[in-house]
Motif scaffolding. Structure first.
Motif, PDB file in Angstrom:
ATOM      1  N   CYS A 193      16.745  38.835  46.373  1.00  0.00           N
ATOM      2  CA  CYS A 193      17.929  39.146  45.581  1.00  0.00           C
ATOM      3  C   CYS A 193      19.017  38.106  45.876  1.00  0.00           C
ATOM      4  O   CYS A 193      18.967  37.433  46.893  1.00  0.00           O
ATOM      5  CB  CYS A 193      18.421  40.566  45.894  1.00  0.00           C
ATOM      6  SG  CYS A 193      19.379  40.691  47.413  1.00  0.00           S
ATOM      7  N   HIS A 196      20.606  38.049  49.412  1.00  0.00           N
ATOM      8  CA  HIS A 196      19.829  37.687  50.597  1.00  0.00           C
ATOM      9  C   HIS A 196      19.075  36.372  50.476  1.00  0.00           C
ATOM     10  O   HIS A 196      18.578  35.858  51.467  1.00  0.00           O
ATOM     11  CB  HIS A 196      18.877  38.837  50.940  1.00  0.00           C
ATOM     12  CG  HIS A 196      19.620  40.079  51.313  1.00  0.00           C
ATOM     13  ND1 HIS A 196      19.471  41.272  50.637  1.00  0.00           N
ATOM     14  CD2 HIS A 196      20.570  40.282  52.252  1.00  0.00           C
ATOM     15  CE1 HIS A 196      20.289  42.166  51.176  1.00  0.00           C
ATOM     16  NE2 HIS A 196      20.959  41.596  52.147  1.00  0.00           N
ATOM     17  N   CYS A 210      16.958  45.996  52.259  1.00  0.00           N
ATOM     18  CA  CYS A 210      17.563  45.831  50.923  1.00  0.00           C
ATOM     19  C   CYS A 210      16.845  46.719  49.900  1.00  0.00           C
ATOM     20  O   CYS A 210      15.629  46.829  49.891  1.00  0.00           O
ATOM     21  CB  CYS A 210      17.507  44.369  50.493  1.00  0.00           C
ATOM     22  SG  CYS A 210      18.264  44.067  48.881  1.00  0.00           S
ATOM     23  N   ARG A 212      17.055  46.291  46.597  1.00  0.00           N
ATOM     24  CA  ARG A 212      16.831  45.617  45.307  1.00  0.00           C
ATOM     25  C   ARG A 212      15.378  45.197  45.140  1.00  0.00           C
ATOM     26  O   ARG A 212      14.693  44.872  46.105  1.00  0.00           O
ATOM     27  CB  ARG A 212      17.766  44.408  45.171  1.00  0.00           C
ATOM     28  CG  ARG A 212      19.238  44.820  45.139  1.00  0.00           C
ATOM     29  CD  ARG A 212      20.145  43.652  44.798  1.00  0.00           C
ATOM     30  NE  ARG A 212      21.538  43.977  45.080  1.00  0.00           N
ATOM     31  CZ  ARG A 212      22.132  43.783  46.270  1.00  0.00           C
ATOM     32  NH1 ARG A 212      21.461  43.221  47.262  1.00  0.00           N
ATOM     33  NH2 ARG A 212      23.380  44.124  46.456  1.00  0.00           N
ATOM     34  N   CYS A 215      13.855  41.777  46.766  1.00  0.00           N
ATOM     35  CA  CYS A 215      13.648  41.841  48.210  1.00  0.00           C
ATOM     36  C   CYS A 215      12.510  42.808  48.553  1.00  0.00           C
ATOM     37  O   CYS A 215      11.735  42.557  49.470  1.00  0.00           O
ATOM     38  CB  CYS A 215      14.937  42.252  48.914  1.00  0.00           C
ATOM     39  SG  CYS A 215      16.142  40.920  49.058  1.00  0.00           S
TER      40      CYS A 215
HETATM   41 ZN   LIG Z   1      18.270  41.829  48.992  1.00  0.00          ZN
END
Ligand SMILES: [Zn+2]
Ligand SMILES: [Zn+2]
Length: 423
Positions: A193, A196, A210, A212, A215
């Motif tokens: 994402c 990150h 995370c 998302r 990730c």
């Molecule tokens: Zn992430």
């Protein structure tokens, strides 16, 4: 809306808890207190605000909690303070300051403050229950702490929750694992994402945590820290798992359960309610923080604890249909239409005798007082008029449809109420 009216509302992201909803809070806190005190934990109160450095060191500058969400302010003396965003750092600060004998087992109930976007289940002032236990690295303590939380949830009637556990390793084994994870994720950096993608050097563990999609996918088959623990960390984790089995605490291994700071070590755990939406289903969690006491200026002292958010817990109770609001009714309501003197004296006598009693004020009519007695939910009404006053008696009327009204000598009212309500 006029400004004066607006000022009379609770600030955004906060809420009032009024009776009878508040009876659930009393019951939650009392149940928790009874259970943890039976395990040797004592109540500790620490201030609502601390020197901001307690949280910067104790939670970490890089965290959202400290970086974006803290209520930080300068007081009139120029000190930089912050309202406590969580329960652990202040407790550890108190330990460092007072150095109570080890092991130190303490519990707390406290408001916590975070400047978050208000939404269901997230408040700018929420409330936490928790324990902290300092002084031993013994994995059986981890089992004690985790099982206390598990038992507490069950005693409230909750059943649809799961416990995830993981090990964070320690300074011996974690650095090598972080390198391994970093290398693994570097090959998939384009999937990560936006938050990150460019920050693998800082802390690759954040990717595991995370929520998302990118990730999640990139880390789906990432190496697990528990497969790379050193001997002592592996033995610790095994002993914790064995202990949970021995005590009948169901758990599942969760490799995404990580905490991003160096002082977190070994066991980490989280309880999630299956009755709540997954984005906000955490009802409590914690872990070992064997490096935290040192970070706050104390001697090396291992520790472990957990925190439970009361609002979220009550949402889970509602979702499961348990822990309904059920205030304890009054035993007696005194209806005095002979001047109020008997109501004044009799309520005091009944309360001194351990009964719950209330009355009307302002010398209202019989009808109005009877209505108040009914609304109060009292189990019996004690009626005093001129006739009763002259005869030295009180009329006892059951309010919930059980039995007939009868006359009781004034001197035996407490006994008669006790008998009528079964207490
Ligand atoms: Zn992430
Ligand atoms: Zn290790």
């Amino acid at each position: 809306m006029a400004d004066e009216t607006r000022a009379a509302r609770a600030p955004s992201g906060t809420h009032d808890v009024l009776w009878p909803e508040s009876t659930r809070w009393e019951s939650v806190v009392a149940t928790f207190a009874t259970q943890v005190e039976a395990a040797g934990y004592g109540l500790a109160h620490t201030p609502m605000f601390e020197d901001v450095r307690v949280f910067r060191r104790g939670i970490g500058e890089g965290s959202d909690v400290v970086g974006k969400e803290m209520y930080e302010f300068e007081d009139r003396g120029g000190r930089t303070l912050a309202l406590r965003p969580e329960g652990t750092a202040p407790m550890v600060r108190a330990f460092v300051q007072h150095r109570p004998p080890l092991p130190w087992k303490a519990w707390y109930v406290t408001p916590a403050f975070r400047y978050e976007r208000p939404q269901a289940g997230r408040y700018r002032q929420h409330h936490q229950l928790g324990v902290e236990s300092l002084g031993t690295p013994d994995p059986d303590l981890d089992v004690e702490v985790i099982s206390l939380a598990d038992r507490f949830f069950r005693s409230l009637g909750l059943a649809a929750f799961t416990l995830g556990i993981n090990s964070m390793g320690d300074q011996v084994c974690r650095p090598a694992y972080l390198e391994l994870l970093r290398a693994y994720l570097a090959d998939r950096e384009d999937q990560l994402c936006p938050e990150h993608g460019g920050r693998l050097d800082a802390n690759p563990l954040r990717v595991l945590d995370c929520k998302r999609e990118g990730c999640r996918t990139a880390s789906a088959h990432a190496p697990h820290l528990i497969d790379h623990l050193c001997g002592p960390c592996a033995a610790h984790f095994t002993r914790v798992c064995e202990g949970l089995v021995a005590l009948g605490v169901p758990y599942a291994f969760d490799h995404r359960l990580v905490r991003g700071f160096d002082y977190y070590t070994r066991t980490t755990f989280e309880f999630a309610s299956g009755a709540l939406e997954s984005a906000q289903n955490g009802i409590g969690g914690g872990g070992r923080y064997d490096g935290l006491v040192e970070m706050l200026g104390g001697p090396p002292t291992p520790g472990i604890g957990f925190g439970i958010g009361i609002e979220r817990l009550l949402m889970a109770c509602d979702a499961e249909g348990v822990l309904a609001v059920s205030p304890t009714p009054l035993d007696a309501f005194v209806v005095d239409v002979a001047g109020g003197g008997t109501a004044r004296d009799l309520t005091a006598e009944l309360r001194a005798a351990g009964l719950r009693a209330d009355r009307s004020f302002d010398d209202r009519s019989l009808k109005s007082q009877m209505k108040a007695a009914d609304r109060s939910g009292a189990l019996v009404a004690l009626i005093v008029g001129p006739d009763e006053t002259a005869a030295g008696t009180v009329s006892l009327r059951p309010m919930r449809g059980r039995g007939d009204q009868r006359t009781v000598p004034r001197s035996q009212v407490a006994e008669a109420v006790r008998e009528a309500v079964g207490r």
